[in-house]
Design an enzyme around this catalytic site. Structure first.
Site, PDB file in Angstrom:
ATOM      1  N   GLU A 132      33.868  41.377  33.148  1.00 25.30           N
ATOM      2  CA  GLU A 132      35.209  40.926  32.734  1.00 25.30           C
ATOM      3  C   GLU A 132      35.547  41.480  31.353  1.00 25.30           C
ATOM      4  OE1 GLU A 132      37.673  39.791  34.434  1.00 25.30           O
ATOM      5  OE2 GLU A 132      37.785  37.666  33.966  1.00 25.30           O
ATOM      6  N   THR A 185      45.785  41.569  31.058  1.00 28.37           N
ATOM      7  CA  THR A 185      45.162  40.615  30.122  1.00 28.37           C
ATOM      8  C   THR A 185      45.057  41.205  28.716  1.00 28.37           C
ATOM      9  OG1 THR A 185      43.976  39.570  31.916  1.00 28.37           O
ATOM     10  CG2 THR A 185      43.103  39.195  29.730  1.00 28.37           C
TER      11      THR A 185
HETATM   12  N1  HSE Z   1      41.344  33.178  28.790  1.00 29.72           N
HETATM   13  C1  HSE Z   1      41.819  34.471  29.170  1.00 29.72           C
HETATM   14  C2  HSE Z   1      43.148  34.713  28.483  1.00 29.72           C
HETATM   15  C3  HSE Z   1      41.949  34.483  30.651  1.00 29.72           C
HETATM   16  O1  HSE Z   1      44.007  33.826  28.543  1.00 29.72           O
HETATM   17  O2  HSE Z   1      43.334  35.775  27.914  1.00 29.72           O
HETATM   18  C4  HSE Z   1      42.446  35.741  31.244  1.00 29.72           C
HETATM   19  O3  HSE Z   1      42.648  35.514  32.649  1.00 29.72           O
END
Ligand code: HSE
Length: 310
Positions: A132, A185
Site C-alpha cells: 500500500e 490517494t
Molecule cells: N487513510 C488513508 C487516507 C486511506 O485517507 O489517505 C486511503 O484510502
C-alpha cells in the site's frame, strides 16, 4: 510443487471513518475482489486482470499491489517460491473503497495460504501495508487491516504493528456511494494540513474514542454522532464535487452519519437496519449526482469478514 489454483476473496474497505484518519477502517460485506493464484518455481506473473478499472491496473509484477504484497509476504516468512495470479477487480482504483488495499490484502493473504498459513496474521498485514505504501505514498494499514481481519479495525501503532478488530453491531448498515470521478490517494494526501490545532485534536480524541465505544456497545445513535472530522474531510472536500449535498441527502433519508470514505470520492453513509433498508439513502445520493450530470454507483451493504479462501 502443487500447481493447484486457489481463490481468495478480499473485501472492499473504507478507512478513516470520521475522526480516525489512518487509524480506523471497516471491511465491507460487498463488493469483494477475487484473487486466484498458484505456486510456480520462482518469480511473479500476472496472467489476467478483469473487472471494473482493470485497464488501470499495472500488469508489471513490480508495480502491481497483489504481487508486491505477495512478494513482501514471502520475503518476510523466508519462502522463495514464485506465484502466478489472476485478478478480478470489484472496485476500480482511486475510489476510496480500498481498491489497492483489497489487492494488497488479497495478494499477501494468497501468499500466506500458499505458504501453508504459518506464522501470525500480522505478517500478512505488514506485507500488505508495505505494498500500500508503494502505491499510495505512505505506509498505512487502515485499509489492509480490515481487509485481512474483517470488522472495524483500530491501528494503535504502525511500527511495531499493533492492530485490533472489533465486531460492529449486526444492525449497522452501510451505503457506499461512488461518484464517477477519480481521486488518487497520493493527491488526497497532498492537500492535507501539516499542523493541527489543539481544539481539533481534542475534537478528534473525543469523537474517535466515542466511536470505538459505540462500535463495542452496539449503540448506532452514538456511532452516528461520533463520525465527524474537523481536519481531514474539510481539506479534502474540494476533491469530491457535491459532497456536502450528497451527505445532506443521505442524512435526510435515514443515515445516522455520512462521511468521505477513505481518501474519497466514496461517500460512506451509516444507518440502522432496524429502521431503514438503506435504499432511500442510496437513491438520494445517486440523485444528487444525476441532477449534476454525473454517474454514481452504490452498494447497500454492512460490515463484513476479512480475506478468506473460497
Ligand atoms: N487513510 C488513508 C487516507 C486511506 O485517507 O489517505 C486511503 O484510502
Amino acid at each position: 510443487m502443487s500447481d493447484e489454483w486457489i481463490k481468495i476473496a478480499a473485501p472492499a474497505t473504507s478507512a478513516n471513518i470520521g475522526a480516525g484518519f489512518d487509524t480506523f477502517g471497516i471491511a465491507l460485506e460487498s463488493p469483494c475482489e477475487i484473487i486466484e493464484g498458484r505456486k510456480i518455481e520462482s518469480g511473479f506473473r500476472i496472467v489476467e486482470v478483469k473487472g471494473p478499472g482493470a485497464d488501470m491496473v499495472p500488469l508489471d509484477p513490480d508495480k502491481n499491489s497483489v504481487t508486491i504484497a505477495a512478494r513482501e509476504y514471502l520475503k518476510l516468512v523466508g519462502e522463495d517460491f514464485g506465484i502466478e495470479v489472476k485478478i478480478t477487480k470489484a472496485i476500480r482504483p482511486c475510489s476510496g473503497m480500498g481498491s489497492s488495499g483489497a489487492s494488497a490484502g488479497g495478494g499477501a493473504y494468497l501468499a500466506h495460504v500458499l505458504a501453508g498459513e504459518k506464522g501470525p496474521i500480522e505478517n500478512v498485514i505488514i506485507a500488505a501495508a508495505k505494498a500500500e505504501g508503494w502505491t499510495s505514498g505512505g505506509f498505512h494499514a487502515d485499509n489492509v487491516a480490515p481487509c485481512i481481519l474483517g470488522g472495524f479495525t483500530i491501528i494503535r501503532s504502525n511500527e511495531p504493528l499493533d492492530v485490533m478488530a472489533v465486531r460492529p453491531p449486526e444492525n449497522l448498515g452501510i451505503v457506499a456511494a461512488l461518484p464517477d470521478i477519480l481521486v488518487p490517494t497520493k493527491q488526497a494526501r497532498a492537500v492535507l494540513p501539516e499542523k493541527v490545532a489543539l481544539k481539533d485534536m481534542v475534537f478528534h480524541i473525543g469523537h474517535s474514542s466515542s466511536l470505538v465505544y459505540g462500535m463495542m456497545s452496539g449503540d448506532i445513535a452514538l456511532i452516528g454522532r461520533s463520525i465527524a472530522d474537523a481536519v481531514i474531510e474539510p481539506a479534502r472536500q474540494k476533491l469530491v464535487p457535491h459532497i456536502a449535498e450528497a451527505e445532506k441527502a443521505a442524512m435526510d433519508n435515514g443515515a445516522v452519519s455520512s462521511c468521505i470514505g477513505g481518501s474519497g470520492p466514496c461517500i460512506l453513509s451509516f444507518f440502522d437496519k432496524t429502521k431503514t433498508d438503506g435504499k432511500a439513502i442510496a437513491d438520494a445520493v445517486v440523485k444528487v449526482y444525476s441532477d449534476n450530470g454525473m454517474k454514481c454507483d452504490t452498494w447497500i451493504t454492512s460490515c463484513g469478514s476479512g480475506c478468506r479462501r473460497i
